[in-house]
Design an enzyme around this catalytic site. Structure first.
Site, PDB file in Angstrom:
ATOM      1  CE  LYS A  33      48.383  39.554  39.889  1.00  0.00           C
ATOM      2  NZ  LYS A  33      48.130  38.553  38.837  1.00  0.00           N
ATOM      3  CG  ASN A  34      44.379  39.849  37.980  1.00  0.00           C
ATOM      4  OD1 ASN A  34      45.587  39.620  37.825  1.00  0.00           O
ATOM      5  ND2 ASN A  34      43.602  39.092  38.717  1.00  0.00           N
ATOM      6  CB  CYS A 127      50.139  28.208  36.393  1.00  0.00           C
ATOM      7  SG  CYS A 127      48.500  28.453  37.040  1.00  0.00           S
ATOM      8  NE  ARG A 132      45.112  30.098  35.417  1.00  0.00           N
ATOM      9  CZ  ARG A 132      45.522  31.216  36.022  1.00  0.00           C
ATOM     10  NH1 ARG A 132      46.652  31.212  36.689  1.00  0.00           N
ATOM     11  NH2 ARG A 132      44.821  32.309  35.943  1.00  0.00           N
ATOM     12  CG  ASP A 317      42.730  35.819  42.372  1.00  0.00           C
ATOM     13  OD1 ASP A 317      42.973  34.623  42.138  1.00  0.00           O
ATOM     14  OD2 ASP A 317      42.806  36.709  41.485  1.00  0.00           O
ATOM     15  NE  ARG A 409      52.905  35.739  39.043  1.00  0.00           N
ATOM     16  CZ  ARG A 409      51.769  35.065  39.168  1.00  0.00           C
ATOM     17  NH1 ARG A 409      51.730  33.961  39.863  1.00  0.00           N
ATOM     18  NH2 ARG A 409      50.672  35.473  38.569  1.00  0.00           N
TER      19      ARG A 409
HETATM   20  C1  UD1 Z   1      41.903  35.613  35.981  1.00  0.00           C
HETATM   21  C2  UD1 Z   1      42.811  36.298  36.978  1.00  0.00           C
HETATM   22  C3  UD1 Z   1      43.112  35.380  38.152  1.00  0.00           C
HETATM   23  C4  UD1 Z   1      41.812  34.879  38.778  1.00  0.00           C
HETATM   24  C5  UD1 Z   1      40.900  34.265  37.721  1.00  0.00           C
HETATM   25  C6  UD1 Z   1      39.535  33.875  38.255  1.00  0.00           C
HETATM   26  C7  UD1 Z   1      44.095  37.720  35.485  1.00  0.00           C
HETATM   27  C8  UD1 Z   1      45.403  38.057  34.912  1.00  0.00           C
HETATM   28  N1  UD1 Z   1      44.052  36.647  36.295  1.00  0.00           N
HETATM   29  O1  UD1 Z   1      42.614  34.494  35.465  1.00  0.00           O
HETATM   30  O2  UD1 Z   1      43.865  36.100  39.114  1.00  0.00           O
HETATM   31  O3  UD1 Z   1      42.097  33.916  39.761  1.00  0.00           O
HETATM   32  O4  UD1 Z   1      40.703  35.206  36.638  1.00  0.00           O
HETATM   33  O5  UD1 Z   1      38.922  34.970  38.833  1.00  0.00           O
HETATM   34  O6  UD1 Z   1      43.130  38.419  35.280  1.00  0.00           O
HETATM   35  N2  UD1 Z   1      39.094  28.016  31.731  1.00  0.00           N
HETATM   36  C9  UD1 Z   1      38.868  27.026  30.809  1.00  0.00           C
HETATM   37  N3  UD1 Z   1      39.089  27.291  29.475  1.00  0.00           N
HETATM   38  C10 UD1 Z   1      39.498  28.521  29.050  1.00  0.00           C
HETATM   39  C11 UD1 Z   1      39.710  29.540  29.999  1.00  0.00           C
HETATM   40  C12 UD1 Z   1      39.504  29.252  31.350  1.00  0.00           C
HETATM   41  O7  UD1 Z   1      38.507  25.901  31.167  1.00  0.00           O
HETATM   42  O8  UD1 Z   1      39.684  28.704  27.838  1.00  0.00           O
HETATM   43  C13 UD1 Z   1      38.898  27.702  33.166  1.00  0.00           C
HETATM   44  C14 UD1 Z   1      40.197  27.814  33.966  1.00  0.00           C
HETATM   45  O9  UD1 Z   1      40.980  26.664  33.833  1.00  0.00           O
HETATM   46  C15 UD1 Z   1      39.673  28.029  35.367  1.00  0.00           C
HETATM   47  C16 UD1 Z   1      38.412  28.843  35.124  1.00  0.00           C
HETATM   48  O10 UD1 Z   1      38.070  28.674  33.754  1.00  0.00           O
HETATM   49  O11 UD1 Z   1      39.358  26.797  35.951  1.00  0.00           O
HETATM   50  C17 UD1 Z   1      38.561  30.305  35.413  1.00  0.00           C
HETATM   51  O12 UD1 Z   1      39.625  30.827  34.666  1.00  0.00           O
HETATM   52  P1  UD1 Z   1      39.635  32.294  34.073  1.00  0.00           P
HETATM   53  O13 UD1 Z   1      38.456  33.060  34.569  1.00  0.00           O
HETATM   54  O14 UD1 Z   1      39.884  32.218  32.622  1.00  0.00           O
HETATM   55  O15 UD1 Z   1      40.934  32.874  34.794  1.00  0.00           O
HETATM   56  P2  UD1 Z   1      42.074  33.751  34.150  1.00  0.00           P
HETATM   57  O16 UD1 Z   1      41.490  34.749  33.221  1.00  0.00           O
HETATM   58  O17 UD1 Z   1      43.174  32.885  33.675  1.00  0.00           O
END
Ligand code: UD1
Length: 430
Positions: A33-34, A127, A132, A317, A409
């Site tokens: 999915k991701n 979410c 996030r 996850d 989802r």
């Molecule tokens: C992706 C995955 C999700 C998985 C996560 C961590 C997708 C669609 N989703 O989510 O299933 O659980 O990686 O492996 O690929 N953060 C910040 N600032 C930012 C961006 C992120 O503080 O600008 C923080 C987030 O709040 C979180 C952490 O970094 O605490 C990890 O998030 P991130 O790796 O960005 O996850 P996603 O890409 O949203």
């Protein structure tokens, strides 16, 4: 999109599981999915048609398809193959109604900006699992020369031409790494992303972009280098198997003390999951070339500690699913969630099934119990819903799970697949 299967039966239905049934056989894993979501955003970088294979039929994928449609892309989905005609990409505004429901759709900001010089994408908001934020995406785009303003909940980004830069990410965010890697493919000159996320889905996206002619090195390591090219061309690309879906089936086998072969998988993507199952006392083994088998162990199942971390650490996850398993392992276990600040909401639901868990901050202390007993429970997020299904498979009596829109989802035909292994579960109107 031609099919909307993922949206069938989602609302107002519940899953009834009669637990305690042994599973047996082989189960198939869909495309990740991701990866699919990031690659769909990445397709915006191409100015022709792209064909993506092994795309799972999921609500999130259909939502991403709606975002692309709103941007002027022609989207066709037919039995796992996604055709995207990006020739007429002309709109730069991603619709709020969808971005607010699907965080990954924010990732279109990088490719949109690179292609059109402008992108307007609503803030994805928080979410169920945490706030996030997106400041890492924004700062990275600014480093590439974009002017970014956030007004009235909308991120506006402009850049006549993005320029390569050195970017250090404070945290190896998967989404930020993907956004910036995509933006850099069409920038002028070289971009180096330091402290990049190393997740397999980042590598899959990089390989997809490379199949369109992008020059990317180092994906899968902490340093990714992208040399910009003027344009990317058409491609046909197949997505990797979903390591989280595979891991969920591995725990299904373990929690029911069953023997199940899961395929296809890329075994290296499952290293922490395999290691933890073996540590608890199961036999998780790789069956070359692309399978993993989980079998009951010879002795007791012993609790263990788990800390979620960016790849190659233990995946956040898979945290909820392992917590379900640990409720039935002997002794105490500590699960520490370090990636998301609010990802322990499944604890209360597992407690309804008789689990003994205490939460302190981002730690959950689990004391193993001899059995769980079926009860009505509600899914709070995607992986929490999977954890409840797993707990229901093991619990005595009937578990009734509501909140299935979360499950749909991320899992295609989960009930059907589990039923093919012998599980006793059915989705019915509430
Ligand atoms: C992706 C995955 C999700 C998985 C996560 C961590 C997708 C669609 N989703 O989510 O299933 O659980 O990686 O492996 O690929 N953060 C910040 N600032 C930012 C961006 C992120 O503080 O600008 C923080 C987030 O709040 C979180 C952490 O970094 O605490 C990890 O998030 P991130 O790796 O960005 O996850 P996603 O890409 O949203």
């Amino acid at each position: 999109m031609t099919t909307q299967v993922g949206e069938l039966l989602t609302t107002d239905s519940v899953l009834r599981i009669r637990g305690g049934v042994l599973l047996r056989g082989e189960v198939g894993v869909n495309g990740a999915k991701n990866s699919a979501l990031a690659i769909m955003a990445g397709a915006l970088l191409c100015s022709q048609e792209c064909r993506i294979r092994n795309v799972p039929n999921l609500v999130d994928v259909h939502r991403m398809g709606q975002v692309l449609t709103a941007l002027g892309v022609k989207v066709r989905y037919d039995r796992g193959a996604l055709e995207l005609d990006v020739t007429h990409l002309h709109r730069s505004l991603a619709p709020y109604e969808i971005v607010s429901q699907l965080r990954a759709s924010f990732f279109v900001i990088g490719p949109l900006l690179a292609r059109l010089g402008v992108a307007r994408v609503p803030m994805p908001g928080g979410c169920a699992i945490g706030a996030r934020p997106v400041e890492l995406h924004v700062r990275g785009l600014q480093a590439l020369g974009a002017v970014v303003q956030i007004e009235h909940g909308m991120v506006h980004a402009y850049a006549r031409k993005l320029k390569g830069a050195n970017i250090y990410l404070d945290y190896p965010s998967v989404g930020a790494t993907e956004t910036l890697m995509m933006a850099a493919t069409l920038a002028e000159g070289e971009t180096v992303i330091e402290n990049a996320a190393q997740e397999p889905e980042v590598v899959d996206l990089a390989n997809f972009c490379r199949s369109m002619g992008a020059k990317i090195r180092g994906a899968g390591t902490k340093t990714i280098t992208v040399v910009g090219v003027p344009r990317l061309h058409t491609t046909e690309y197949s997505i990797i198997p979903d390591r989280i879906e595979a891991g969920t089936f591995m725990v299904a086998a373990a929690i029911t003390r069953s023997d199940v072969l899961i395929t296809p998988v890329i075994p290296e993507h499952l290293t922490p999951v395999i290691a933890k199952l073996n540590e608890i006392g199961f036999q998780a083994t790789v069956e070359a070339p692309n399978g993993v088998r989980v079998q009951p162990g010879a002795g007791v199942y012993q609790g263990t500690d788990i800390e979620t971390l960016p790849f190659p650490g233990f995946p956040t996850d898979m945290q909820a699913q392992f917590m379900a398993l640990l409720t039935l392992s002997e002794g105490s276990s500590v699960v520490t969630e370090t990636v998301f600040e609010n990802r322990l909401r499944h604890v209360a639901e597992l407690q309804r099934l008789g689990a003994n868990i205490r939460v302190k901050g981002n730690h959950a202390v689990i004391q193993g119990v001899p059995f769980l007993s079926g009860a009505p429970v509600t899914a709070t997020d995607l992986r929490a819903s999977a954890a409840l299904v797993l707990a229901g498979l093991a619990a005595q009596g009937e578990t009734v799970i509501s909140g299935l829109h979360h499950l749909d989802r991320g899992y295609e035909r989960l009930e059907e697949k589990l039923r093919s292994l012998g599980a006793d579960l059915v989705r019915v109107a509430a």
